[in-house]
Design a protein around this motif. Structure first.
Motif, PDB file in Angstrom:
ATOM      1  N   MET A 259       4.703 -69.966  16.009  1.00  0.00           N
ATOM      2  CA  MET A 259       5.553 -68.842  15.635  1.00  0.00           C
ATOM      3  C   MET A 259       6.667 -69.302  14.701  1.00  0.00           C
ATOM      4  O   MET A 259       7.335 -70.303  14.956  1.00  0.00           O
ATOM      5  CB  MET A 259       6.164 -68.202  16.889  1.00  0.00           C
ATOM      6  CG  MET A 259       5.146 -67.455  17.744  1.00  0.00           C
ATOM      7  SD  MET A 259       5.858 -66.800  19.266  1.00  0.00           S
ATOM      8  CE  MET A 259       5.926 -68.304  20.251  1.00  0.00           C
ATOM      9  N   LYS A 260       6.821 -68.556  13.626  1.00  0.00           N
ATOM     10  CA  LYS A 260       7.847 -68.901  12.646  1.00  0.00           C
ATOM     11  C   LYS A 260       9.230 -68.576  13.205  1.00  0.00           C
ATOM     12  O   LYS A 260       9.407 -67.646  13.981  1.00  0.00           O
ATOM     13  CB  LYS A 260       7.622 -68.124  11.354  1.00  0.00           C
ATOM     14  CG  LYS A 260       6.308 -68.434  10.659  1.00  0.00           C
ATOM     15  CD  LYS A 260       6.161 -67.570   9.417  1.00  0.00           C
ATOM     16  CE  LYS A 260       4.832 -67.835   8.726  1.00  0.00           C
ATOM     17  NZ  LYS A 260       4.658 -66.968   7.539  1.00  0.00           N
ATOM     18  N   LYS A 261      10.196 -69.366  12.764  1.00  0.00           N
ATOM     19  CA  LYS A 261      11.581 -69.089  13.138  1.00  0.00           C
ATOM     20  C   LYS A 261      12.409 -68.914  11.879  1.00  0.00           C
ATOM     21  O   LYS A 261      12.133 -69.499  10.832  1.00  0.00           O
ATOM     22  CB  LYS A 261      12.144 -70.209  14.011  1.00  0.00           C
ATOM     23  CG  LYS A 261      11.556 -70.223  15.421  1.00  0.00           C
ATOM     24  CD  LYS A 261      12.391 -71.051  16.368  1.00  0.00           C
ATOM     25  CE  LYS A 261      11.872 -70.941  17.793  1.00  0.00           C
ATOM     26  NZ  LYS A 261      12.719 -71.652  18.761  1.00  0.00           N
ATOM     27  N   ASN A 262      13.437 -68.049  12.007  1.00  0.00           N
ATOM     28  CA  ASN A 262      14.364 -67.777  10.905  1.00  0.00           C
ATOM     29  C   ASN A 262      13.660 -67.207   9.680  1.00  0.00           C
ATOM     30  O   ASN A 262      14.108 -67.388   8.552  1.00  0.00           O
ATOM     31  CB  ASN A 262      15.135 -69.048  10.537  1.00  0.00           C
ATOM     32  CG  ASN A 262      15.986 -69.553  11.685  1.00  0.00           C
ATOM     33  OD1 ASN A 262      16.763 -68.803  12.267  1.00  0.00           O
ATOM     34  ND2 ASN A 262      15.813 -70.818  12.038  1.00  0.00           N
ATOM     35  N   ALA A 263      12.538 -66.520   9.903  1.00  0.00           N
ATOM     36  CA  ALA A 263      11.852 -65.812   8.824  1.00  0.00           C
ATOM     37  C   ALA A 263      11.286 -64.522   9.401  1.00  0.00           C
ATOM     38  O   ALA A 263      10.663 -64.544  10.468  1.00  0.00           O
ATOM     39  CB  ALA A 263      10.727 -66.668   8.244  1.00  0.00           C
ATOM     40  N   TYR A 264      11.507 -63.409   8.722  1.00  0.00           N
ATOM     41  CA  TYR A 264      11.002 -62.136   9.233  1.00  0.00           C
ATOM     42  C   TYR A 264       9.490 -62.107   9.046  1.00  0.00           C
ATOM     43  O   TYR A 264       8.987 -62.242   7.933  1.00  0.00           O
ATOM     44  CB  TYR A 264      11.650 -60.957   8.521  1.00  0.00           C
ATOM     45  CG  TYR A 264      11.453 -59.659   9.279  1.00  0.00           C
ATOM     46  CD1 TYR A 264      12.222 -59.388  10.401  1.00  0.00           C
ATOM     47  CD2 TYR A 264      10.494 -58.736   8.896  1.00  0.00           C
ATOM     48  CE1 TYR A 264      12.043 -58.220  11.126  1.00  0.00           C
ATOM     49  CE2 TYR A 264      10.304 -57.565   9.610  1.00  0.00           C
ATOM     50  CZ  TYR A 264      11.082 -57.309  10.721  1.00  0.00           C
ATOM     51  OH  TYR A 264      10.900 -56.163  11.440  1.00  0.00           O
ATOM     52  N   THR A 265       8.770 -61.946  10.143  1.00  0.00           N
ATOM     53  CA  THR A 265       7.312 -62.086  10.142  1.00  0.00           C
ATOM     54  C   THR A 265       6.643 -60.808  10.616  1.00  0.00           C
ATOM     55  O   THR A 265       7.059 -60.203  11.600  1.00  0.00           O
ATOM     56  CB  THR A 265       6.886 -63.255  11.060  1.00  0.00           C
ATOM     57  OG1 THR A 265       7.534 -64.448  10.631  1.00  0.00           O
ATOM     58  CG2 THR A 265       5.385 -63.450  11.020  1.00  0.00           C
ATOM     59  N   LYS A 266       5.591 -60.409   9.899  1.00  0.00           N
ATOM     60  CA  LYS A 266       4.766 -59.273  10.288  1.00  0.00           C
ATOM     61  C   LYS A 266       3.356 -59.792  10.521  1.00  0.00           C
ATOM     62  O   LYS A 266       2.765 -60.403   9.623  1.00  0.00           O
ATOM     63  CB  LYS A 266       4.754 -58.203   9.196  1.00  0.00           C
ATOM     64  CG  LYS A 266       6.143 -57.655   8.862  1.00  0.00           C
ATOM     65  CD  LYS A 266       6.071 -56.608   7.757  1.00  0.00           C
ATOM     66  CE  LYS A 266       7.461 -56.068   7.420  1.00  0.00           C
ATOM     67  NZ  LYS A 266       7.405 -55.013   6.371  1.00  0.00           N
ATOM     68  N   THR A 267       2.815 -59.561  11.708  1.00  0.00           N
ATOM     69  CA  THR A 267       1.530 -60.167  12.039  1.00  0.00           C
ATOM     70  C   THR A 267       0.825 -59.371  13.129  1.00  0.00           C
ATOM     71  O   THR A 267       1.394 -58.425  13.695  1.00  0.00           O
ATOM     72  CB  THR A 267       1.734 -61.624  12.504  1.00  0.00           C
ATOM     73  OG1 THR A 267       0.472 -62.271  12.619  1.00  0.00           O
ATOM     74  CG2 THR A 267       2.472 -61.677  13.834  1.00  0.00           C
ATOM     75  N   MET A 268      -0.414 -59.752  13.419  1.00  0.00           N
ATOM     76  CA  MET A 268      -1.155 -59.189  14.534  1.00  0.00           C
ATOM     77  C   MET A 268      -1.260 -60.255  15.617  1.00  0.00           C
ATOM     78  O   MET A 268      -1.539 -61.425  15.328  1.00  0.00           O
ATOM     79  CB  MET A 268      -2.565 -58.769  14.107  1.00  0.00           C
ATOM     80  CG  MET A 268      -2.604 -57.726  13.005  1.00  0.00           C
ATOM     81  SD  MET A 268      -1.959 -56.097  13.484  1.00  0.00           S
ATOM     82  CE  MET A 268      -3.266 -55.533  14.583  1.00  0.00           C
ATOM     83  N   ILE A 269      -1.020 -59.860  16.859  1.00  0.00           N
ATOM     84  CA  ILE A 269      -1.204 -60.759  17.985  1.00  0.00           C
ATOM     85  C   ILE A 269      -2.130 -60.068  18.988  1.00  0.00           C
ATOM     86  O   ILE A 269      -2.344 -58.853  18.907  1.00  0.00           O
ATOM     87  CB  ILE A 269       0.131 -61.150  18.653  1.00  0.00           C
ATOM     88  CG1 ILE A 269       0.854 -59.921  19.222  1.00  0.00           C
ATOM     89  CG2 ILE A 269       1.034 -61.882  17.664  1.00  0.00           C
ATOM     90  CD1 ILE A 269       2.143 -60.245  19.967  1.00  0.00           C
ATOM     91  N   THR A 270      -2.684 -60.824  19.887  1.00  0.00           N
ATOM     92  CA  THR A 270      -3.579 -60.239  20.896  1.00  0.00           C
ATOM     93  C   THR A 270      -2.842 -60.128  22.230  1.00  0.00           C
ATOM     94  O   THR A 270      -2.372 -61.124  22.779  1.00  0.00           O
ATOM     95  CB  THR A 270      -4.846 -61.088  21.070  1.00  0.00           C
ATOM     96  OG1 THR A 270      -5.551 -61.140  19.820  1.00  0.00           O
ATOM     97  CG2 THR A 270      -5.767 -60.468  22.115  1.00  0.00           C
ATOM     98  N   LEU A 271      -2.739 -58.904  22.719  1.00  0.00           N
ATOM     99  CA  LEU A 271      -2.129 -58.632  24.013  1.00  0.00           C
ATOM    100  C   LEU A 271      -3.025 -57.648  24.755  1.00  0.00           C
ATOM    101  O   LEU A 271      -3.535 -56.699  24.153  1.00  0.00           O
ATOM    102  CB  LEU A 271      -0.731 -58.032  23.856  1.00  0.00           C
ATOM    103  CG  LEU A 271       0.343 -58.875  23.152  1.00  0.00           C
ATOM    104  CD1 LEU A 271       1.605 -58.044  22.935  1.00  0.00           C
ATOM    105  CD2 LEU A 271       0.667 -60.123  23.953  1.00  0.00           C
TER     106      LEU A 271
END
Length: 275
Positions: free
Chosen positions: A1-13
């Protein structure tokens, strides 16, 4: 997981693809939950403010926004709460503040009941409350093969613009971008099938005696001109929650995150970091 960067992604839950936006740093975490027929875009004006003082995570609930329109997920509030708990574990969060708008507020309450030790504060933004389970005749009808087309016709008949007009005090906030963001999911084929499953599985909002067991500090924020979840609901809710306070804004409607983001941010900042 990136830190200090705004991230848009898909995760599995919960076995499904969940759209997620996050900005992680060493600051206190806040998890944002949208409402019915909505998405993370609900918080588009609030997130840039929150990033100054919080690690921010926002998800599109299964069935909404850019997340998977699953035809196997059981769309109950209890299952959504388990989804949120899984999200908290996924990001390895502790002492989380959950901010839920409308239906997202009810899911936040359900979540707090199952993992109170992980929730630091609750922010309930015009939270859905005191709604019962859908009547049995409608639940039985939802099993008809083409029932999702009836749901589609009803929602599309009302239209996105009319829905937003009802959710806002000031219609000047309705922009082409707002119409596009709230309208896009309505074009997806399985959206209405997942909506019917929510109609079928939703067990109803927490009852007063259940609310009275939630001792997590809660801040309720309401627009005084809310036509969707009227202010009297907030006034009742603040009495049933043992450790809660209510803030209201005149000339604001249900979509208060769009109309009053700066004020909400300041209230959250004061409530979470200074109390």
């Amino acid at each position: 997981m990136k830190k200090n960067a705004y991230t848009k992604t898909m995760i599995t839950l919960a076995g499904a693809k969940v759209y997620c936006e996050y900005f992680l740093n060493e600051k206190p975490p806040i998890l944002l939950l949208h409402g019915f027929v909505s998405s993370t875009y609900t918080f588009n004006r609030l997130i840039p403010l929150l990033q100054k003082n919080f690690s921010v995570i926002a998800i599109d609930l299964i069935g909404f926004g850019r997340s998977e329109k699953s035809t196997t997920f059981i769309y109950s509030y209890a299952n959504y709460a388990r989804l949120v708990a899984e999200c908290i574990d996924y990001f390895q969060l502790k002492n989380v503040t959950i901010a839920g708008h409308s239906m997202g507020g009810q899911i936040a309450l359900y979540t707090t009941r199952i993992i109170p030790q992980k929730i630091n504060k609750l922010i309930l933004l015009a939270s859905s409350s005191y709604l019962g389970k859908v009547r049995k005749s409608l639940i039985y009808s939802s099993y008809l093969p083409l029932f999702h087309l009836i749901a589609k016709r009803k929602i599309q008949k009302q239209g996105v613009k009319q829905t937003l007009t009802n959710a806002l005090y000031d219609p000047s906030f309705i922009t082409s971008e707002l119409l596009e963001e709230y309208g896009r999911p309505l074009e997806e084929g399985n959206f209405y099938k997942s909506l019917v499953r929510l109609l079928r599985h939703r067990e109803g909002d927490l009852k007063p005696e259940q609310l009275q067991t939630i001792h997590t500090p809660a801040l309720l924020i309401w627009g005084e001109k809310d036509n969707v979840v009227p202010l009297h609901v907030g006034r009742r809710l603040v009495k049933d929650l043992p450790n809660a306070k209510l803030i209201t804004y005149e000339k604001a409607g249900h979509l208060i995150t769009e109309e009053r983001p700066k004020e909400i941010y300041e209230q959250i900042l004061s409530f979470v970091l200074k109390t």
